[in-house]
Design a protein around this motif. Sequence first.
Motif, PDB file in Angstrom:
ATOM      1  N   ASN A 145       0.825  -1.212   0.000  1.00 51.41           N
ATOM      2  CA  ASN A 145       0.000   0.000   0.000  1.00 51.41           C
ATOM      3  C   ASN A 145       0.858   1.260   0.000  1.00 51.41           C
ATOM      4  O   ASN A 145       0.448   2.309   0.499  1.00 51.41           O
ATOM      5  N   GLN A 204       1.675   3.376  -2.234  1.00 49.01           N
ATOM      6  CA  GLN A 204       1.151   4.539  -2.939  1.00 49.01           C
ATOM      7  C   GLN A 204       0.149   5.301  -2.070  1.00 49.01           C
ATOM      8  O   GLN A 204       0.123   6.536  -2.059  1.00 49.01           O
ATOM      9  N   GLU A 205      -0.642   4.565  -1.327  1.00 47.95           N
ATOM     10  CA  GLU A 205      -1.601   5.180  -0.398  1.00 47.95           C
ATOM     11  C   GLU A 205      -0.881   5.928   0.723  1.00 47.95           C
ATOM     12  O   GLU A 205      -1.244   7.070   1.067  1.00 47.95           O
ATOM     13  N   ARG A 213       2.205   6.987   0.613  1.00 47.39           N
ATOM     14  CA  ARG A 213       2.936   8.093  -0.019  1.00 47.39           C
ATOM     15  C   ARG A 213       2.028   9.312  -0.195  1.00 47.39           C
ATOM     16  O   ARG A 213       2.441  10.446   0.081  1.00 47.39           O
ATOM     17  N   ALA A 214       0.802   9.087  -0.657  1.00 46.95           N
ATOM     18  CA  ALA A 214      -0.129  10.204  -0.845  1.00 46.95           C
ATOM     19  C   ALA A 214      -0.387  10.919   0.475  1.00 46.95           C
ATOM     20  O   ALA A 214      -0.471  12.154   0.529  1.00 46.95           O
ATOM     21  N   GLU A 215      -0.511  10.165   1.564  1.00 51.35           N
ATOM     22  CA  GLU A 215      -0.726  10.775   2.875  1.00 51.35           C
ATOM     23  C   GLU A 215       0.478  11.616   3.290  1.00 51.35           C
ATOM     24  O   GLU A 215       0.332  12.722   3.832  1.00 51.35           O
ATOM     25  N   GLU A 231       2.742  12.967   1.222  1.00 51.26           N
ATOM     26  CA  GLU A 231       2.849  14.138   0.342  1.00 51.26           C
ATOM     27  C   GLU A 231       1.887  15.241   0.776  1.00 51.26           C
ATOM     28  O   GLU A 231       2.213  16.432   0.699  1.00 51.26           O
ATOM     29  N   ALA A 232       0.711  14.839   1.253  1.00 51.71           N
ATOM     30  CA  ALA A 232      -0.245  15.835   1.754  1.00 51.71           C
ATOM     31  C   ALA A 232       0.298  16.551   2.985  1.00 51.71           C
ATOM     32  O   ALA A 232      -0.128  17.675   3.293  1.00 51.71           O
ATOM     33  N   GLN A 278       8.472  15.381   0.113  1.00 52.84           N
ATOM     34  CA  GLN A 278       8.831  15.425  -1.302  1.00 52.84           C
ATOM     35  C   GLN A 278       9.627  14.176  -1.649  1.00 52.84           C
ATOM     36  O   GLN A 278      10.657  13.906  -1.035  1.00 52.84           O
ATOM     37  N   ASN A 321      10.192   6.516  -7.298  1.00 53.03           N
ATOM     38  CA  ASN A 321       8.880   5.872  -7.331  1.00 53.03           C
ATOM     39  C   ASN A 321       8.884   4.573  -6.541  1.00 53.03           C
ATOM     40  O   ASN A 321       8.007   3.722  -6.722  1.00 53.03           O
ATOM     41  N   ASP A 370       8.911   1.989  -3.122  1.00 53.13           N
ATOM     42  CA  ASP A 370       8.281   1.902  -1.811  1.00 53.13           C
ATOM     43  C   ASP A 370       9.283   2.138  -0.684  1.00 53.13           C
ATOM     44  O   ASP A 370       8.898   2.465   0.443  1.00 53.13           O
ATOM     45  N   VAL A 411       9.158   5.522   1.133  1.00 52.48           N
ATOM     46  CA  VAL A 411       8.052   5.706   2.071  1.00 52.48           C
ATOM     47  C   VAL A 411       8.522   5.477   3.504  1.00 52.48           C
ATOM     48  O   VAL A 411       8.053   6.141   4.444  1.00 52.48           O
TER      49      VAL A 411
END
Length: 631
Positions: free
Chosen positions: A81, A83-84, A86-88, A90-91, A95, A99, A101, A104
Amino acid sequence: MCGIAGIYYPRSPKPVDPARVAAMADAQAHRGPDAAGVWTAQGVGLGHRRLAIIDLTEAGAQPMLTPDEQLAVSYNGEIYNFQEVRAELEAMGAQFRSNSDTEVLLHGWRAWGPSMLSRLNGMFAFALYDAERRSLFLARDRFGVKPLHYAELSDGAVTFASELKGLLAHPLFRRAADFRAVEDFLGLGYVPDDASLVAGVKKLPAAHFLLIERGKPVPQPVRWWDADFSRRATGKLRDLEAELVARMRAAVASRMIADVPLGAFLSGGVDSSAVVAMMAETSKNAVKTCSIGFDEADHDETSYARLIAQRFATEHRERTVAPDDFALIDTLVGAFDEPFADASALATYRVCELAREHVTVALSGDGADEAFAGYRRYKFFAAEERVRGLLPQGLRGAVFGTLGRLYPKADWAPRPFRAKTTLLALAEGGEFAYPKAVGVTTPEQRMRLYSADAVRALDGHRAERRYTDTMRQAPARDALDRAQYADLQHWLPGDILNKVDRTSMAVSLEAREPLLDYKLVEFAATLPPSLRIRGGQGKWILKKAMEPYLPREVLYRPKMGFVTPVSAWFRKALAGEAEALGRSPVLTGTGWFDTAAIAKLAEDHRAGRAEHGRTLWQLLMLERSLARLFG
């Protein structure tokens, strides 16, 4: 999938020789043939061997550092997971430069510290150095899919590596055998995670982390997750089936993310067939599957594998091997380091070897038996517990204990007539009987093999005791819960996942276990026992849920698994090896064994007077491992 290694000085920041770190990593080159990396700073060094799976560019190389070089990580595994997560991150302002894992973990540590582990869904073992905190953080995934060994050396260093051979590559490591681990191996068939054949070596347990800070003593590992069998799911059967399928579908889909060719092991059993069914739903292209068969019909499952391959139009490959494929013995001894007695490792190695010819990642069906109660021993144990409940403990011991002692031992007879073990088990409590059912040799058998000095050295230590303690303390409601919980703690990481990791990594193949997705296992642990075992069928709800996908002849046929005829080997091709065990200079030199007892064991087996094939296989594996580790 990779191999990691490193050195850390917790007392004072001594310089670390990069060559030593490199040697430790290179001892595990089979785990990562694509690239190698070493990073050192004052008091710390991380090494890495890379099997590139996600982000094949140099941006994904390891050890990986943050731009300010305050954090460094060496990591083995996959975060499904990522990507999930990572999105959290990044929010929150993180930076990313790659690409992969891996990155993370760096940003996750900075944001959340050790609590980031609860956000990760994956298989992993990693070491993360934090220069600001002057700490080393070691962590292992929930089920122990990926291994991690560590040890303290005479110069104050803490060394760590994916495999034991990585630790042994350090020139200051001193090799001495621990006989208590021999007792564990002979009792369980593997050296469990809380033991090591090499004295001083520790294994970070599954679902634990170890945070070592400079200037402080090395602490005990901390558990960060546990399975819970104490809750019960409610709802209609069709809704539970639908939830099960949805969780399986999500687990499989998340494990199909890779930048390299991917496929699946297909045995023709329920578990691997279910995984292939879910893969076929997700994949736009034909799923690549592989099977091995045996040239004896009693051992061969390839017809069922072909049935599934045809049903889902997979790109299927198979190979037939002889069941007497014992030429792999020394290969396996080298792969496992410590002795390992599950003879199905030979077949597992062969299917990994076949898969690696065409893919770099293969999905397997491992884990479903533990999560959904698929082993026959669960059915027998549950039935025994019902019988135990009919009589008070004192009366039960008197009745069944007396019958068990009087009943003749008949290992050669058909199962219905081999009642001695069952009667003796009924006389005991379930937490004492189940460990013997899952083990290999009984305590009484082992005591007959040991020398008097060895028995004294054990000082009462018994391999089965960890199972008994675990079952007593399990977060569980009934006996089946306790047995499954204990297997998740011991059998799964010690035998099943150990076997898959070592055999797959030996050929540089990444194996993924979607049926061990932690959300799926947490759901399975809440299912009432009647949905796990019903009408003599283990994994009952799993089979019901898969009826729209798989044919009944696959779902409801007797469980076979990889069968390796070790008993026949020791009466034929390996009879000489069995006979030689009684005069082995390796076993004799330890002083642990009564060699006359071993010789009689081998002779009684060869003559057909008794069944000792599994014990002889254990002794052979032990002899080869001792010779390799200690000379």
